[in-house]
Design a protein around this motif. Structure first.
Motif, PDB file in Angstrom:
ATOM      1  N   ARG A  77     -42.466  67.905 -35.179  1.00 18.22           N
ATOM      2  CA  ARG A  77     -42.643  68.325 -36.581  1.00 18.22           C
ATOM      3  C   ARG A  77     -43.977  69.038 -36.699  1.00 18.22           C
ATOM      4  N   HIS A  82     -39.869  68.776 -44.725  1.00 17.20           N
ATOM      5  CA  HIS A  82     -38.730  68.426 -43.873  1.00 17.20           C
ATOM      6  C   HIS A  82     -37.949  69.657 -43.449  1.00 17.20           C
ATOM      7  N   THR A  84     -38.092  73.683 -41.412  1.00 17.24           N
ATOM      8  CA  THR A  84     -38.797  74.397 -40.369  1.00 17.24           C
ATOM      9  C   THR A  84     -38.345  75.851 -40.378  1.00 17.24           C
ATOM     10  N   PHE A 109     -36.712  63.963 -34.242  1.00 19.97           N
ATOM     11  CA  PHE A 109     -36.778  65.088 -35.178  1.00 19.97           C
ATOM     12  C   PHE A 109     -35.666  64.952 -36.203  1.00 19.97           C
TER      13      PHE A 109
END
Length: 255
Positions: A77, A82, A84, A109
């Motif tokens: 992370r 939360h 990406t 993850f």
């Protein structure tokens, strides 16, 4: 506890969150089964904020792995949300490969999309790039807007063998009842669920009866519950180990 001559009960898995190599002896001596390595985010807060962590430096993971034979899983992370991005995804794969090279056994993850649903495309990409590597879906699951759908999505991902959840982003104090009901009603959920996020001793028997066999602890194995002023304590870990084993024996009718 199980006495000599009685049938053996498979011990529930106890995962302990660690920040530093100096956390390892307490976890190891206390009876942990697995370590979860992460770096604390500056925005982390509260008594159980290991769900707010970030990826640690590979050098730290290397030092930590040299201190133990226990399996170590490391968080993937790079920001405190939360979600990406494509650019981060490439870096995450590289980090995962670095962690595995220096001794990590697996990774942790979990990502959501802009609608706060599980980002299946991203999670599947990571899982497939790390083919054969065991991994845990993180507590990002608890932040999903649709828990039922999120669990269905996660259960369909390749390679996942644990799902860290408290049943609510506010922790087990808020999500315990829903989590127990979900595990009791679906063996697939019970098999993967790793209960954690403010876990309390009195919650353990109910989770075990629902079929849960994996448990995660963080601040509760540190004197004073402090991430900043205390390392993992063997006595605290041992208390959880004994609690889990005794409760498992009772749930199986052997104690």
């Amino acid at each position: 506890m199980t006495q000599p001559g009685e049938p053996r009960v498979s011990a529930p898995l106890l995962e302990v969150a660690v920040l530093h190599p100096r956390d390892v002896p307490g976890a190891d001596e206390g009876g942990a089964d697995r370590l979860y390595c992460f770096a604390r985010a500056e925005s982390g807060h509260g008594p159980e904020d290991d769900d707010a962590g970030l990826s640690p430096e590979p050098g730290l993971v290397s030092s930590l792995c040299k201190e133990t034979d226990l399996p170590v899983r490391v968080l993937l992370r790079l920001n405190d949300s939360h979600t990406t991005t494509g650019g981060e995804l490439t870096r995450l794969v590289g980090l995962a490969e670095s962690y595995l090279t220096v001794g990590a056994q697996g990774v942790v993850f979990g990502f959501l999309d802009g609608d706060l649903l599980v980002d299946e495309e991203v999670c599947r990409h990571l899982a497939e790039r790390l083919d054969g590597v065991p991994w845990t879906f993180s507590r990002a699951l608890d932040a999903s807007l649709e828990a039922d759908r999120a669990w269905r999505q996660v259960l369909g991902l390749p390679g996942v063998d644990a799902v860290h959840s408290a049943g609510s982003p506010r922790g087990l104090d808020a999500g315990f009842d829903d989590l127990v009901d979900r595990a009791a009603g679906d063996p697939g959920v019970a098999r993967l669920l790793m209960a954690g996020g403010g876990l309390r001793a009195e919650q353990v028997p109910w989770l075990l009866r629902a079929g849960v066999r994996q448990f995660h602890v963080g601040s509760s194995v540190r004197p004073g519950g402090s991430w900043d002023k205390a390392y993992v304590d063997a006595g605290h870990v041992r208390s959880w180990r004994m609690l889990l084993d005794d409760a498992a024996a009772r749930a199986a009718g052997l104690a």
